[in-house]
Design an enzyme around this catalytic site. Structure first.
Site, PDB file in Angstrom:
ATOM      1  N   ASN A  23      -2.601   7.546  -4.413  1.00  0.00           N
ATOM      2  CA  ASN A  23      -1.234   7.450  -5.186  1.00  0.00           C
ATOM      3  C   ASN A  23      -1.470   5.799  -5.643  1.00  0.00           C
ATOM      4  OD1 ASN A  23      -0.247   9.997  -3.873  1.00  0.00           O
ATOM      5  ND2 ASN A  23       1.665   9.002  -3.515  1.00  0.00           N
ATOM      6  N   THR A  44       1.622   0.387  -7.933  1.00  0.00           N
ATOM      7  CA  THR A  44       2.135  -0.923  -8.452  1.00  0.00           C
ATOM      8  C   THR A  44       1.058  -1.634  -9.348  1.00  0.00           C
ATOM      9  OG1 THR A  44       2.963  -1.362  -5.855  1.00  0.00           O
ATOM     10  CG2 THR A  44       1.910  -3.227  -6.882  1.00  0.00           C
ATOM     11  N   GLY A  56       2.697  -1.190  -2.071  1.00  0.00           N
ATOM     12  CA  GLY A  56       2.868  -2.500  -2.777  1.00  0.00           C
ATOM     13  C   GLY A  56       1.587  -3.693  -2.792  1.00  0.00           C
ATOM     14  N   HIS A  84      -1.698   7.074   0.389  1.00  0.00           N
ATOM     15  CA  HIS A  84      -0.632   6.099  -0.164  1.00  0.00           C
ATOM     16  C   HIS A  84      -1.096   4.768  -0.467  1.00  0.00           C
ATOM     17  CE1 HIS A  84       2.654   9.339  -0.738  1.00  0.00           C
ATOM     18  NE2 HIS A  84       1.908   9.881   0.034  1.00  0.00           N
ATOM     19  N   GLY A  85      -0.276   4.129  -1.097  1.00  0.00           N
ATOM     20  CA  GLY A  85      -0.524   2.577  -1.382  1.00  0.00           C
ATOM     21  C   GLY A  85      -1.917   2.378  -1.991  1.00  0.00           C
ATOM     22  N   GLY A  86      -2.257   2.885  -2.942  1.00  0.00           N
ATOM     23  CA  GLY A  86      -3.824   2.750  -3.422  1.00  0.00           C
ATOM     24  C   GLY A  86      -3.918   1.525  -4.191  1.00  0.00           C
ATOM     25  N   SER A  87      -2.846   0.824  -4.703  1.00  0.00           N
ATOM     26  CA  SER A  87      -3.036  -0.399  -5.414  1.00  0.00           C
ATOM     27  C   SER A  87      -3.787  -1.529  -4.773  1.00  0.00           C
ATOM     28  CB  SER A  87      -1.651  -0.879  -6.138  1.00  0.00           C
ATOM     29  OG  SER A  87      -1.037   0.259  -6.882  1.00  0.00           O
ATOM     30  N   ASP A  90       7.639  12.305  -5.250  1.00  0.00           N
ATOM     31  CA  ASP A  90       7.065  11.392  -4.301  1.00  0.00           C
ATOM     32  C   ASP A  90       8.056  10.878  -3.293  1.00  0.00           C
ATOM     33  OD1 ASP A  90       4.844   9.586  -3.534  1.00  0.00           O
ATOM     34  OD2 ASP A  90       5.571   8.142  -4.816  1.00  0.00           O
TER      35      ASP A  90
HETATM   36  O1  G3H Z   1       3.613   6.745  -3.285  1.00  0.00           O
HETATM   37  C1  G3H Z   1       3.336   5.908  -4.183  1.00  0.00           C
HETATM   38  C2  G3H Z   1       2.213   5.087  -3.779  1.00  0.00           C
HETATM   39  O2  G3H Z   1       1.912   5.209  -2.419  1.00  0.00           O
HETATM   40  C3  G3H Z   1       2.016   4.018  -4.472  1.00  0.00           C
HETATM   41  O3  G3H Z   1       1.567   2.815  -3.819  1.00  0.00           O
HETATM   42  O4  G3H Z   1       2.535   1.084  -5.182  1.00  0.00           O
HETATM   43  O5  G3H Z   1       1.156   0.549  -3.415  1.00  0.00           O
HETATM   44  O6  G3H Z   1       0.199   1.526  -5.316  1.00  0.00           O
HETATM   45  P1  G3H Z   1       1.129   1.317  -4.555  1.00  0.00           P
HETATM   46 ZN    ZN Z   2       3.660   6.079  -1.188  1.00  0.00          ZN
END
Ligand code: G3H
Ligand code: ZN
Length: 287
Positions: free
Chosen positions: A229, A232, A179, A207-210, A85
């Protein structure tokens, strides 16, 4: 089933308007939780290490072996993609060497021409070994492993050029942030996603799926996102469960200080979170 690359799995996901989740591991417990969730739901899964997590665990080769041996010892039968990643050029090359099945070369912070040239090099090295490649255009907001992005929207022309360099999937900036999302977050830019999806036919990565509301994730998947992805959310679930264990003084009970007991609720919390996201993403069961 042993480890597989991600090319066909994500291609099928984009064509079928569903996504396959990509989850970050940090240690043995996280690895077991993520693989256990995939097995329980009988769905393919991508397990990934950031550069920082791999360093923390002892290196890429160790991480690859950990995942491989855990698959074996847990009798995991679903397809598992072992992925790097947000790798830089050196990390992507090393993971290709040690046998990851998929690598992300994240050149978003380089001048575009350099990102393009290095993506081409990584694609050539990886494809020669049957390894899939993810590239990134437009920075993802927030911070990941020291890489800080402002969350700009991917430029469609740049995205087209990067996709033509041959990666198997492409991470796009559409207002997503790593995050925890700030209160005043504007949400995903579906206009930009629509423009990107019209021009780029390889699977797109979010990305940033949380913390993205479920309706937005589902809409994005329907429009062309095939890999989501999430990191977090598992970290928060883990942290809350461990905190609750101590808050209830469970460590004071009979052998409650045994690390295997302390770590069990956190491990279950990760597994539950991963299972819930697999359900959101509509990942179909393996036949
Ligand atoms: O590459 C990993 C992510 O994009 C995860 O993002 O921590 O906001 O879920 P996140
Ligand atoms: Zn990411």
């Amino acid at each position: 089933m042993s480890l597989v690359n991600g090319t066909e799995i994500f291609k099928a996901a984009r064509e079928g308007h569903y996504a396959v989740g990509a989850f970050n591991t940090n240690n043995l417990e996280w690895t077991r939780a993520i693989l256990g969730a995939a097995q329980e739901t009988n769905t393919p899964i991508l397990i990934q290490t950031s550069m920082g997590a791999a360093k923390y665990m002892g290196g890429y080769e160790l991480c690859k072996n950990l995942v491989e041996q855990t698959i074996k010892s847990m009798n995991i039968t679903v397809p598992v993609i072992m992925h790097l990643d947000h790798g830089n050029y050196e990390a992507a090359k090393e993971c290709i060497e040690v046998g990851y099945n998929s690598v992300m070369f994240d050149g978003h912070d380089l001048p575009f021409e350099e990102n393009l040239a290095k993506t081409k090099e990584i694609v050539a090295l990886a494809h020669a070994k049957g390894i899939s490649v993810e590239a990134e255009v437009g920075s993802i907001g927030g911070e990941e492993d020291g890489i800080v992005g402002a969350g700009e929207l991917a430029d469609v022309e740049e995205a087209k050029q990067l996709a033509a360099a041959g990666p198997d999937y492409l991470a796009v900036g559409i207002g997503n942030i790593h995050g925890v999302y700030p209160e005043n977050w504007q949400g995903l830019s579906f206009d930009r996603l629509e423009e990107l999806a019209a021009e780029i036919k390889i699977p797109l990565v979010l990305h940033g799926g949380s913390g993205i509301p479920k309706e937005q994730i589902l809409k994005a998947i329907d429009m062309g996102i095939a890999k989501v992805n999430v990191n977090t959310e598992q970290q928060i679930a883990w942290s809350k469960a461990v905190k609750a264990y101590y808050a209830a003084d469970k460590d004071e009970a009979e052998k409650g200080f045994d690390p295997r007991k302390v770590l069990a609720p956190g491990t279950k919390a990760i597994k539950d979170t991963v299972e819930s996201r697999i359900e959101w993403f509509g990942t179909p069961a393996v036949k």
